[in-house]
Design a protein around this motif. Structure first.
Motif, short mmCIF file in Angstrom:
data_model
loop_
_atom_site.label_atom_id
_atom_site.label_comp_id
_atom_site.label_asym_id
_atom_site.label_seq_id
_atom_site.Cartn_x
_atom_site.Cartn_y
_atom_site.Cartn_z
N ALA A 132 1.16 -1.36 0.06
CA ALA A 132 -0.13 0.02 -0.05
C ALA A 132 0.95 1.25 -0.04
CB ALA A 132 -0.98 -0.08 1.28
N ALA A 133 1.89 1.26 0.69
CA ALA A 133 2.75 2.34 0.65
C ALA A 133 3.60 2.39 -0.68
CB ALA A 133 3.92 2.13 1.86
N MET A 134 3.83 1.48 -1.51
CA MET A 134 4.33 1.48 -2.48
C MET A 134 3.33 2.22 -3.60
SD MET A 134 5.68 -1.58 -5.24
CE MET A 134 7.04 -1.70 -4.33
N GLY A 135 1.90 1.94 -3.26
CA GLY A 135 0.95 2.50 -4.34
C GLY A 135 0.97 3.83 -3.90
N GLN A 136 1.00 4.35 -2.53
CA GLN A 136 1.05 5.84 -2.42
C GLN A 136 2.27 6.46 -3.04
OE1 GLN A 136 -1.08 7.59 0.02
NE2 GLN A 136 -0.28 9.35 -1.12
N ARG A 137 3.10 6.08 -3.19
CA ARG A 137 4.53 6.69 -3.93
C ARG A 137 4.36 6.57 -5.41
NH1 ARG A 137 7.45 3.27 -0.36
NH2 ARG A 137 8.07 1.90 -2.26
N ALA A 138 3.83 5.61 -5.84
CA ALA A 138 3.38 5.54 -7.13
C ALA A 138 2.27 6.74 -7.73
CB ALA A 138 2.93 4.09 -7.43
N SER A 139 1.20 6.92 -6.86
CA SER A 139 0.20 8.00 -7.18
C SER A 139 0.95 9.09 -6.97
CB SER A 139 -0.71 7.97 -6.17
OG SER A 139 -1.82 8.78 -6.46
N GLU A 140 1.87 9.49 -5.97
CA GLU A 140 2.38 10.79 -6.05
C GLU A 140 3.43 10.93 -7.27
OE1 GLU A 140 4.33 10.56 -2.29
OE2 GLU A 140 2.58 10.72 -1.03
N TRP A 141 4.08 9.98 -7.59
CA TRP A 141 4.86 10.23 -8.71
C TRP A 141 4.12 10.42 -10.13
CZ3 TRP A 141 5.81 7.99 -13.42
CH2 TRP A 141 6.67 8.32 -14.23
N VAL A 142 3.16 9.77 -10.30
CA VAL A 142 2.27 10.09 -11.58
C VAL A 142 1.87 11.36 -11.48
CG1 VAL A 142 0.40 9.40 -12.68
CG2 VAL A 142 1.95 7.56 -12.03
N ARG A 143 1.17 12.13 -10.39
CA ARG A 143 0.52 13.23 -10.12
C ARG A 143 1.98 14.42 -10.72
NH1 ARG A 143 -3.00 10.43 -8.65
NH2 ARG A 143 -4.90 10.75 -8.29
N ARG A 144 2.85 13.97 -10.16
CA ARG A 144 4.06 15.07 -10.26
C ARG A 144 4.75 14.75 -11.50
NH1 ARG A 144 6.62 13.08 -6.59
NH2 ARG A 144 8.24 11.89 -7.59
N GLU A 145 4.68 13.65 -12.07
CA GLU A 145 5.56 13.71 -13.48
C GLU A 145 4.69 13.30 -14.78
OE1 GLU A 145 8.83 14.16 -13.55
OE2 GLU A 145 9.06 14.50 -11.24
N ARG A 146 3.54 12.78 -14.35
CA ARG A 146 2.78 12.44 -15.80
C ARG A 146 1.42 12.86 -15.69
NH1 ARG A 146 6.96 11.72 -17.24
NH2 ARG A 146 8.25 9.99 -18.21
N ASP A 147 1.33 14.02 -15.21
CA ASP A 147 -0.10 14.66 -15.25
C ASP A 147 -0.37 14.87 -16.83
OD1 ASP A 147 -2.23 16.67 -15.44
OD2 ASP A 147 -1.82 17.37 -13.44
N VAL A 148 -1.67 14.37 -17.37
CA VAL A 148 -1.88 14.56 -18.73
C VAL A 148 -1.81 15.84 -19.33
CG1 VAL A 148 -4.38 14.68 -18.50
CG2 VAL A 148 -3.22 13.43 -20.44
N TRP A 149 -2.30 16.84 -18.47
CA TRP A 149 -2.31 18.30 -19.06
C TRP A 149 -1.01 18.81 -19.18
CZ3 TRP A 149 -6.89 18.73 -20.76
CH2 TRP A 149 -8.11 18.14 -19.88
N SER A 150 0.01 18.35 -18.67
CA SER A 150 1.39 18.80 -19.10
C SER A 150 1.79 18.37 -20.53
CB SER A 150 2.51 18.35 -18.09
OG SER A 150 2.58 17.00 -18.33
N MET A 151 0.98 17.69 -21.28
CA MET A 151 1.34 17.12 -22.34
C MET A 151 1.18 18.21 -23.38
SD MET A 151 -0.49 13.75 -24.55
CE MET A 151 -2.25 14.33 -24.06
#
Length: 692
Positions: free
Chosen positions: A521-540
């Motif tokens: 679950a902690a890994m999933g939390q880190r993954a979610s934070e990374w995606v929001r920081r690095e792969r937000d679709v609106w930055s495309m």
């Protein structure tokens, strides 16, 4: 001086060249001294068209004889003046924004102050010389003093003499760039004067551009590439591009209302650049005739078929979602420039939820029924990990299954969801799971990011297009290696190799999740934070704009849409701007006076307390010099006319009081009253400016 902010009356003879008079008034309006007034002395025949009127600008009609020489002008001005200090305001010279404040400071307790040995720009000669002696037109004096008690300032930076007629040479020459640097953004006005085509006012002329960018995309929310088509269109529009859609596949159900509105108003122009989003295939046909074509594409094996390489090589540039695809294109013979712009996830549609944490472990697979998705290996690994576990569950969210279900093992713990869900994303499927298997041979790997965004621990194939995410996300993903590379064969194309995951490694990763629920679950939390920081679709959108602009030689090759600019502070203007943006999704929105370069038009929502007027003047003039038209919608005005009012293309008022004040100030200017629906009122004004 006893008063550091004395009232200064400036005297401007206003019967000469209308262009020079208008520019001189602009120079007064932009002064940084807070207490001043301007008296414009005009003859009966030259009063019309002198504006603004009211506030600290007064137009006084005098007998022509009173303007015969400086002495009579000075005498009449002194009789009309309210200030204790009087300054001559030359209609022919350049005056910097700090002239009044600098002269008040330099005056001290003396009777008068003036500039001496001032740099002179000789327009007709096209050169600069150093002037000689004191310049009377630069003088500031006390009302009851004379020039006998004079403080002189050598060639101050706030003044530049202008000679608009040919004059004999003889004074010491100076580099022309000295004069050009001093006048800065006011240079185009004098360049136009020298060319004999100066504008009638202080407003610089904006350049006009093309209609926009033609975007050829699939639009289907239930398909990975189709969902990216929707986001690419909206992200480009959010970044300010005037997008005209040409869908090469369209399924309207589930598409966002702002996307459908964008589709309805699209008017593609054959002269505009084209961006095609496509898997390698038929959608690339026909676009080679466009003047400039960009292809946003991917492939899922180590070799791109030769026929597609030829088509890619007709593009201006190719844009890929991952470094692996870019390398594959190059290795396959693509010679045109290649850029990488990662795709992403909408954080609102895929919010963090975390693992389900119910009895037993529910594993999710999101993959179309295709050989490269490695469904058989995924199911084998799951059965190996949970052999004999009655509480374990496997959900397969797929498409194109049809008669292929018979290939799955007869296991009642396995559920298959095989349909096109025309919903805004499938976050509800991720909420039903504890772990995601993302083991396909991908060009990018969108389900991997979706699962991470929702906070699931993800077991991912660290190969092909997913390798970028696996490397960058680090310990936020359970990475498994490829056990083999097998020939790619999807029944239509046979080319290169694709990766196959190591089944025992996948099973071991699943068992780790089952045995370490808190750590997972902690890994999933880190993954979610990374995606929001690095792969937000609106930055495309901004990333794509940078690539397009690079290959078009700058943003002038793109026709960018409108931007709504509002104050950073809360208030009526900001609230109105946000509501207007919701009603007109084609427009970008900007908080504060940032960079407006590239936009076709900016609509500034103005409130007297929301912007610094000097900063707004610089913003307006800078935008227009770069080719952007400017409309200012005023919600509340300051009591005095401002410099930015001179420079805008169009003034508009949000209510009758503001409109009346603007029309009083600018009787010869077009001032609009916004009526009816704001969206309709503003877009009509935008279009009228763009076509003027």
């Amino acid at each position: 001086m006893s008063d550091e902010r004395p009232l200064v009356t400036c005297l401007l003879p206003g019967h000469g060249d209308r262009r020079l008079v208008a520019q001189a008034i602009y120079y007064f309006l932009r002064q940084d001294h807070p207490t001043s007034e301007l008296i414009v002395l005009v003859t009966p025949g030259s009063a019309d068209g002198v504006e603004p009127r009211g506030g600290n600008v007064r137009v006084v009609v005098v007998d022509p004889a009173e303007l015969d020489d400086a002495g009579t002008v000075w005498a009449r001005g002194r009789a009309e003046a309210r200030g204790e200090l009087l300054a001559w305001w030359s209609p022919t010279d350049w005056i910097g924004p700090d002239r009044i404040s600098a002269q008040v400071r330099d005056l001290g307790d003396a009777g008068a102050v003036a500039a001496r040995s001032v740099l002179t720009y000789r327009l007709r000669h096209g050169d600069a010389v150093q002037g000689e002696g004191t310049v009377p037109a630069s003088a500031m004096v006390r009302r009851d003093a004379s020039l006998e008690h004079l403080v002189v300032v050598e060639d101050p930076g706030w003044y530049l003499c202008m000679e608009t007629r040919r004059s004999p040479a003889g004074r010491s020459a100076r580099p022309l760039h000295n004069a050009v640097e001093r006048i800065g953004d006011d240079g185009p006005f004098y360049a136009a004067l020298r060319a004999g085509s100066g504008p009638g006012t202080a407003r610089p002329q904006a350049r006009r551009r093309r209609a926009g960018l033609t975007l050829a995309v699939p639009l289907m929310v239930f398909d990975g590439l189709g969902s990216m088509g929707e986001y690419l269109a909206l992200a480009l529009a959010e970044a300010g591009i005037a997008v005209n859609l040409v869908p090469w596949r369209l399924h309207r159900e589930g598409l966002r209302p702002d996307l459908l509105a964008l589709l309805e108003r699209s008017r593609p122009d054959p002269a505009d650049p084209v961006l095609v989003l496509s898997w390698i295939g038929h959608a690339l046909e026909g676009w080679g005739r466009a003047p400039v074509t960009f292809v946003n594409a991917m492939w899922e094996s180590t070799v791109v078929p030769a026929a597609f390489v030829e088509r890619l090589n007709t593009a201006t540039a190719v844009i890929c979602p991952s470094g692996w695809v870019a390398d594959t294109f190059r290795d396959s013979g693509v010679r045109v420039p290649i850029a990488v712009v990662p795709q992403g996830v909408d954080p609102q549609r895929y919010p963090f939820s975390g693992p389900r944490r119910g009895r037993g472990l529910t594993t999710l697979i999101v993959a179309a029924w295709a050989a490269r998705k490695n469904l058989r290996e995924s199911v084998d690994a799951w059965q190996l990990a949970f052999d004999g576990d009655p509480d374990a569950r496997l959900m397969i969210k797929t498409r194109f299954g049809g008669g292929n279900r018979a290939q799955l093992p007869d296991d009642e713990r396995i559920t298959v969801v095989d349909d096109n869900e025309a919903s805004p994303g499938i976050a509800h499927r991720y909420r039903q799971a504890d772990v995601l298997l993302a083991l396909g041979g991908e060009g990018f790997g969108l389900p991997l990011l979706e699962g991470m965004a929702c906070g699931l621990p993800v077991v991912a194939l660290d190969a092909q297009g997913q390798a970028d995410t696996c490397t960058l996300a680090g310990d936020a993903v359970l990475r498994v290696p490829a056990a083999d590379w097998v020939p790619y064969d999807d029944g239509q194309y046979r080319s290169g190799l694709r990766a196959v995951p190591d089944v025992p490694s996948v099973a071991a990763a699943l068992r780790w999740v089952a045995d370490h629920r808190d750590e997972a679950a902690a890994m999933g939390q880190r993954a979610s934070e990374w995606v929001r920081r690095e792969r937000d679709v609106w930055s495309m959108g901004p990333a794509m704009v940078r690539v397009l602009a690079e290959h078009l030689g700058g943003t002038d090759g793109l026709s960018l849409a409108e931007a709504i600019v509002h104050p950073e502070s809360d208030g009526r203007a900001r609230a109105y701007a946000l509501a207007l943006r919701r009603a007109v999704p084609r427009a970008a929105i900007r908080s504060g006076l940032g960079d407006a370069s590239g936009f076709r038009l900016v609509d500034v929502q103005y409130d007297a307390d929301g912007f610094d007027d000097a900063a707004l003047d610089r913003f307006v003039r800078g935008a227009r010099l770069r080719g952007t038209a400017v409309l200012v919608t005023a919600h509340r005005l300051p009591p005095q006319p401002t410099a930015w009012e001179c420079a805008v293309d169009l003034l508009a008022g949000a209510d009758d009081e503001v409109v009346a004040a603007l029309r009083h100030r600018w009787p010869a200017r077009r001032v609009e009253r916004l009526t009816g629906e704001p969206a309709t009122a503003h877009t009509e004004l935008w279009d009228s400016i763009a076509t003027a």
